[in-house]
Each structure stands twice: as structure tokens, then as C-alpha cells.
Design a protein around this motif. Structure first.
Motif, PDB file in Angstrom:
ATOM      1  N   LYS A 121       0.845  -1.205   0.000  1.00 58.07           N
ATOM      2  CA  LYS A 121       0.000   0.000   0.000  1.00 58.07           C
ATOM      3  C   LYS A 121       0.879   1.254   0.000  1.00 58.07           C
ATOM      4  N   TYR A 122       2.107   1.111   0.475  1.00 60.22           N
ATOM      5  CA  TYR A 122       3.029   2.257   0.545  1.00 60.22           C
ATOM      6  C   TYR A 122       4.047   2.222  -0.609  1.00 60.22           C
ATOM      7  N   LYS A 123       3.672   1.536  -1.668  1.00 61.48           N
ATOM      8  CA  LYS A 123       4.552   1.369  -2.838  1.00 61.48           C
ATOM      9  C   LYS A 123       5.183   2.696  -3.291  1.00 61.48           C
ATOM     10  N   ASN A 124       6.432   2.646  -3.619  1.00 62.24           N
ATOM     11  CA  ASN A 124       7.202   3.815  -4.126  1.00 62.24           C
ATOM     12  C   ASN A 124       7.357   4.963  -3.139  1.00 62.24           C
ATOM     13  N   THR A 125       7.119   4.709  -1.848  1.00 61.32           N
ATOM     14  CA  THR A 125       7.195   5.839  -0.902  1.00 61.32           C
ATOM     15  C   THR A 125       8.386   5.750   0.056  1.00 61.32           C
ATOM     16  N   PHE A 126       9.093   4.631   0.073  1.00 59.77           N
ATOM     17  CA  PHE A 126      10.134   4.490   1.103  1.00 59.77           C
ATOM     18  C   PHE A 126      11.456   5.088   0.630  1.00 59.77           C
ATOM     19  N   ARG A 127      11.990   6.004   1.431  1.00 59.93           N
ATOM     20  CA  ARG A 127      13.290   6.590   1.065  1.00 59.93           C
ATOM     21  C   ARG A 127      14.436   5.800   1.678  1.00 59.93           C
TER      22      ARG A 127
END
Ligand SMILES: C[S@@+](CC[C@H](N)C(=O)[O-])C[C@H]1O[C@@H](n2cnc3c(N)ncnc32)[C@H](O)[C@@H]1O
Length: 259
Positions: A121-127
Motif C-alpha cells: 500500500k506504501y509502494k514507491n514511498t520508502f526513502r
């Protein structure tokens, strides 16, 4: 730059020099205005994750995945309740630091469908993503693929125990991910750091970044480490052994501390 180690009183697996490298990475992201969520697979008592929690901006979340059932009896803990101790550690961080955003703990194994669904659900958001969960080949490969799916384009994946003779599966999985895996081929090792006590009481962390990412994280972390001072640790950085890990990629930064 002063490394204020938020994890000093938390038991776990993070050598101060690796902590300083993570601190430097987060500092670089802040300087460059890179925002996003953070994730750790294999949290234990939160030693590594505390760095993510304390660096977090408003509206960012830190997610930790762990079954929180550990056969090892932590020093000083009267019971085996890892989760309870972790919650107490997080509460203490909240009391001692000005913390923004939210921490979400997912109890389970990183290959489980409900965990994968919750994370994607948090795809492409983790730095930033730390992989330090199961140390078997399949587990590490699963975690690398999951991390690749959910990482932001300019995100960094940090993996513990690379080239640690105690757990060669980790090294094999990373090698296969980078060379043979469709997702993995878009990543490269940008930085590696080995404490002098590795592998007995500390171990190598490697940092991966996407090949297309314009920021040279490895170079910048090396530069930051050359000027970093330690708030608590009496040693200076050149007491530690560092190696670049250039066996897969020619553009991995080799860190050489100044005398
Ligand atoms: C070496 S400890 C992690 C240390 C921690 N990163 C720190 O900073 O101290 C490994 C942790 O991974 C967890 N673990 C093992 N297999 C896992 C899996 N498949 N998914 C998520 N966590 C896992 C264990 O319960 C344990 O707490």
C-alpha cells in the motif's frame, strides 16, 4: 557533523560506525530535500529503526516488520517479550526526542501475504529500507524484491551481514539479486562499511541505490563520515576498517578514512 546516536541504550545489532553511516545517509536526504517513509524488516528491539524514527518528518511513517518471537534471551530482560520492550524503547525515544510522524509495527514474517499487502500500500514511498530479518537465502531474496517494489526512485536499501561468514546465504542472495533478478539488475551497491570487530560483534552493512538515481549516495556518505564526530563513542573513525565492495560493480565507492 555530530553523530547523536539515538540507539545507544537500545540492545541489538548496530555497530556505532554503521549507525553513523545510516545517520549520514539520513542527513544527506534531509539536505537534498528527499522525503518519504522508512521501513525495517527485522526490528528486534529497534536499535537500527530508532535512527529512522528520530529522523522522521511530519506525515511520514516508519514501518517495522518482525514476528517478535525470538529464541535468544536478550540481556537484562526478565522475560522474552520483545514487542513489549520495543514499545517501551519507542516510548522512551518519544519522551527524549522531538518525534514527528508515526511508527507502525507489523507482527509477522515478511513473506506472509498480509504483511506484503500492508507494505505494498506504501509502494514507491520508502526513502530508506533496512533489511535485517531472516538470514536464509529465500528470506533475503524475498526481502530484497519487496524492498525494490516499495522503494522510492531515490531510496536506499541497507542490508546487514553482507560477506559475513556466519550467514553466507545473505551474500549469495544479494549477489543473485543484483546479477540475475529482473528487479535487482536496476540496483547497485553504492557503499559498504565493515567495523573492525566484524563479524563477531558487528557486521558489514551495504547500501544499495538504483542505477538511475542521480545522487551518488556512496560518495556523499564517505565524505560525511570523514568529518563526523561521535557524541558517545570514544573511538575515531580511522580506528575502524572500511572496505568498498566493488566485486559486482565498478562504480561502488571505496571509503578510505583520512589519517
Ligand atoms: C538480527 S535481529 C535484527 C536486529 C535489528 N535490526 C537491530 O537493529 O538490532 C533479526 C530480527 O529479524 C526477525 N526476523 C526473522 N525472520 C524474519 C522474517 N522472515 N521477517 C521479519 N522479521 C524476521 C527476528 O525476529 C529478529 O528480531
Amino acid at each position: 557533523m555530530l553523530y547523536k546516536d539515538p540507539s545507544r541504550k537500545i540492545e541489538g545489532w548496530l555497530h556505532p560506525v554503521c549507525g553513523a553511516a545510516i545517520y549520514s545517509l539520513l542527513h544527506i536526504q534531509r539536505e537534498k530535500g528527499i522525503t518519504g517513509n522508512s521501513l525495517e524488516i527485522g526490528v528486534y528491539l529497534g536499535k537500527t529503526m530508532s535512527h529512522f524514527i528520530c529522523d522522521r518528518n511530519k506525515n511520514e511513517v516508519t514501518i517495522g516488520i518482525d514476528p517478535f518471537v525470538y529464541s535468544f534471551q536478550p540481556k537484562g530482560l526478565k522475560n522474552k517479550d520483545i514487542l513489549k520492550q520495543l514499545l517501551a524503547n519507542i516510548k522512551k525515544l518519544n519522551q527524549e526526542h522531538h518525534i514527528n510522524g508515526k511508527t507502525i509495527l507489523l507482527k509477522g514474517y515478511s513473506h506472509e501475504d498480509n504483511i506484503i499487502n500492508a507494505i505494498t500500500k506504501y509502494k514507491n514511498t520508502f526513502r530508506v529500507i533496512s533489511i535485517d530479518g531472516g538470514h536464509g537465502y529465500k528470506e533475503v531474496m524475498n526481502d530484497l524484491c519487496l524492498a525494490s517494489t516499495v522503494s522510492a526512485d531515490n531510496g536506499v536499501i541497507i542490508v546487514d551481514d553482507y560477506c559475513n561468514p556466519i550467514c553466507p546465504d545473505v551474500t549469495n542472495a544479494i549477489k543473485d539479486f543484483l546479477i540475475h533478478n529482473t528487479k535487482g539488475r536496476s540496483w547497485r551497491i553504492t557503499f559498504g562499511i565493515i567495523p573492525d570487530c566484524s563479524p563477531l560483534t558487528g557486521s558489514t552493512r551495504i547500501f544499495l541505490q538504483r542505477k538511475k538515481c542521480q545522487i551518488d549516495y556512496g560518495k556523499m556518505i564517505s565524505e560525511a563520515l570523514n568529518i563526523i564526530t561521535f557524541q558517545y563513542e570514544p573511538k575515531i573513525l580511522s580506528d575502524y576498517v572500511h572496505l568498498g565492495v566493488d566485486i559486482f560493480e565498478s562504480n561502488t565507492h571505496i571509503f578510505t578514512p583520512k589519517e
